[in-house]
Scaffold this motif. Structure first.
Motif, mmCIF file in Angstrom:
data_model
loop_
_atom_site.group_PDB
_atom_site.id
_atom_site.type_symbol
_atom_site.label_atom_id
_atom_site.label_comp_id
_atom_site.label_asym_id
_atom_site.label_seq_id
_atom_site.Cartn_x
_atom_site.Cartn_y
_atom_site.Cartn_z
ATOM 1 N N ASP A 31 0.828 -1.207 0.000
ATOM 2 C CA ASP A 31 0.000 0.000 0.000
ATOM 3 C C ASP A 31 0.862 1.256 0.000
ATOM 4 O O ASP A 31 0.578 2.225 -0.724
ATOM 5 N N SER A 35 1.348 4.132 -3.167
ATOM 6 C CA SER A 35 1.184 5.584 -3.075
ATOM 7 C C SER A 35 2.359 6.310 -3.713
ATOM 8 O O SER A 35 2.184 7.319 -4.412
ATOM 9 N N GLY A 151 -2.837 -5.565 -2.426
ATOM 10 C CA GLY A 151 -3.606 -4.780 -1.458
ATOM 11 C C GLY A 151 -5.005 -5.316 -1.257
ATOM 12 O O GLY A 151 -5.500 -5.390 -0.125
ATOM 13 N N SER A 155 -6.340 -7.038 2.227
ATOM 14 C CA SER A 155 -7.418 -6.378 2.967
ATOM 15 C C SER A 155 -8.324 -7.377 3.674
ATOM 16 O O SER A 155 -9.121 -6.996 4.537
ATOM 17 N N THR A 260 -12.176 5.014 -6.345
ATOM 18 C CA THR A 260 -11.497 5.477 -5.135
ATOM 19 C C THR A 260 -12.307 5.232 -3.872
ATOM 20 O O THR A 260 -11.812 5.484 -2.769
ATOM 21 N N LEU A 262 -12.872 2.583 -2.564
ATOM 22 C CA LEU A 262 -12.226 1.508 -1.819
ATOM 23 C C LEU A 262 -11.036 2.008 -1.018
ATOM 24 O O LEU A 262 -10.614 1.352 -0.077
ATOM 25 N N ASP A 263 -10.495 3.166 -1.373
ATOM 26 C CA ASP A 263 -9.285 3.619 -0.692
ATOM 27 C C ASP A 263 -9.279 5.124 -0.421
ATOM 28 O O ASP A 263 -9.517 5.553 0.698
ATOM 29 N N ASN A 289 -13.014 -1.608 -9.084
ATOM 30 C CA ASN A 289 -11.579 -1.774 -9.306
ATOM 31 C C ASN A 289 -11.267 -2.968 -10.196
ATOM 32 O O ASN A 289 -10.244 -2.981 -10.888
#
Length: 303
Positions: A31, A35, A151, A155, A260, A262-263, A289
């Motif tokens: 994760d 980024s 990721g 999760s 987005t 989801l995150d 996704n």
């Protein structure tokens, strides 16, 4: 044949990410790496954009494309889910928490735009011998999808859990179809855009890093930038309006974030709708996704 290879390059890393054993520490590392990778990708997109000849003459067209595409894709998805919330209401206990995450998220979005600008400046002054190789984007795309797969696996979300959230599946289907209608509308308004290209551009669903790569590869850096800024605008719009929409239209609020949910926009969704809306957002975001890269590649393959 090329379209099949591209689809394989997108799906194979995702399946690998799902297949390998993932520890919590590994998921956390993936994760964090994701980024940073997004910043690298956005900078590289800026570099590629700087290499487009006569870009200054196309800025007006790009702005027009982005404005129209954003209105159509964000608007159709929002209107469809607003109607769904009215037709089939869903209420959750609103135990939203006060905090400053909303402001932090906006700042994060601005940083992403700055990365593109920095890349553009670098590309403008960088000698051609030092430009990134042509296959750099493909390699970064595969790494991006692999990290996303890790990721998702880390999760703890299973496909069974996602599919058992009936409302999450329902809003995913409604959102996808509505946004694709917006893509068709975009193609109808511009003669130079084929209907498959309109569908491909609409299929980013807010996943700006992926859509920018796929659209750049399929249609060139100009259309890659259109896809990028279209999806970034969705993110801005979602961060601003999720808190306003959530109270009366929770499904529409979740759908605003697209991929987005989801995150990146999940903290805002949780703060605005409480913990009870989080499973809905996770189910929706997970499905989008998975669907987004497949639709983008399939539609782009047909020109």
């Amino acid at each position: 044949m090329q379209s099949f290879i591209t689809l394989l390059l997108v799906l194979l890393p995702l399946f690998i990410g799902f297949a390998i054993p993932v520890t919590p520490r590994m998921a956390q590392t993936a994760d964090k790496a994701l980024s940073y990778l997004v910043f690298v990708i956005l900078t590289l997109i800026g570099i590629e954009l700087s290499q487009v000849h006569g870009l200054g003459n196309q800025l007006g067209d790009i702005a027009l494309y982005v404005a129209v595409l954003s209105i159509l894709t964000v608007g159709t998805g929002l209107v469809a889910l607003l109607w769904f919330d009215r037709f089939k209401p869903w209420r959750s206990k609103n135990n939203a928490e006060k905090g400053n995450q909303h402001r932090i998220s906006i700042r994060g979005s601005l940083i992403q735009v700055i990365c593109v600008v920095i890349g553009f400046v670098i590309g403008h002054f960088l000698p051609s011998a030092y430009l990134p190789p042509e296959n750099a984007m493909t390699a970064l795309l595969m790494l991006l999808i692999l990290l996303v797969g890790i990721g998702l696996k880390g999760s703890g979300i299973t496909l069974k859990e996602v599919m058992l959230n009936r409302r999450g599946v329902e809003i995913s289907v409604i959102f996808t179809l509505a946004v694709l209608v917006g893509g068709l509308g975009f193609a109808m308004l511009f003669r130079e855009v084929s209907w498959t290209q309109g569908l491909a551009l609409a299929s980013g669903f807010g996943w700006y890093s992926l859509s920018a790569i796929v659209m750049t590869d399929a249609y060139g850096a100009v259309w890659g930038s259109v896809a990028l800024f279209n999806d970034l605008i969705r993110e801005f719009f979602a961060l601003l309006f999720i808190p306003m929409v959530m109270r009366q239209y929770p499904s529409a609020a979740v759908g605003l974030g697209g991929a987005t949910s989801l995150d990146f926009t999940l903290p805002v969704i949780q703060q605005s709708g409480g913990l009870t809306v989080v499973p809905l957002a996770i189910s929706f975001g997970f499905i989008i996704n998975i669907v987004s890269p497949v639709l983008m590649v399939v539609f782009a393959a047909f020109g």
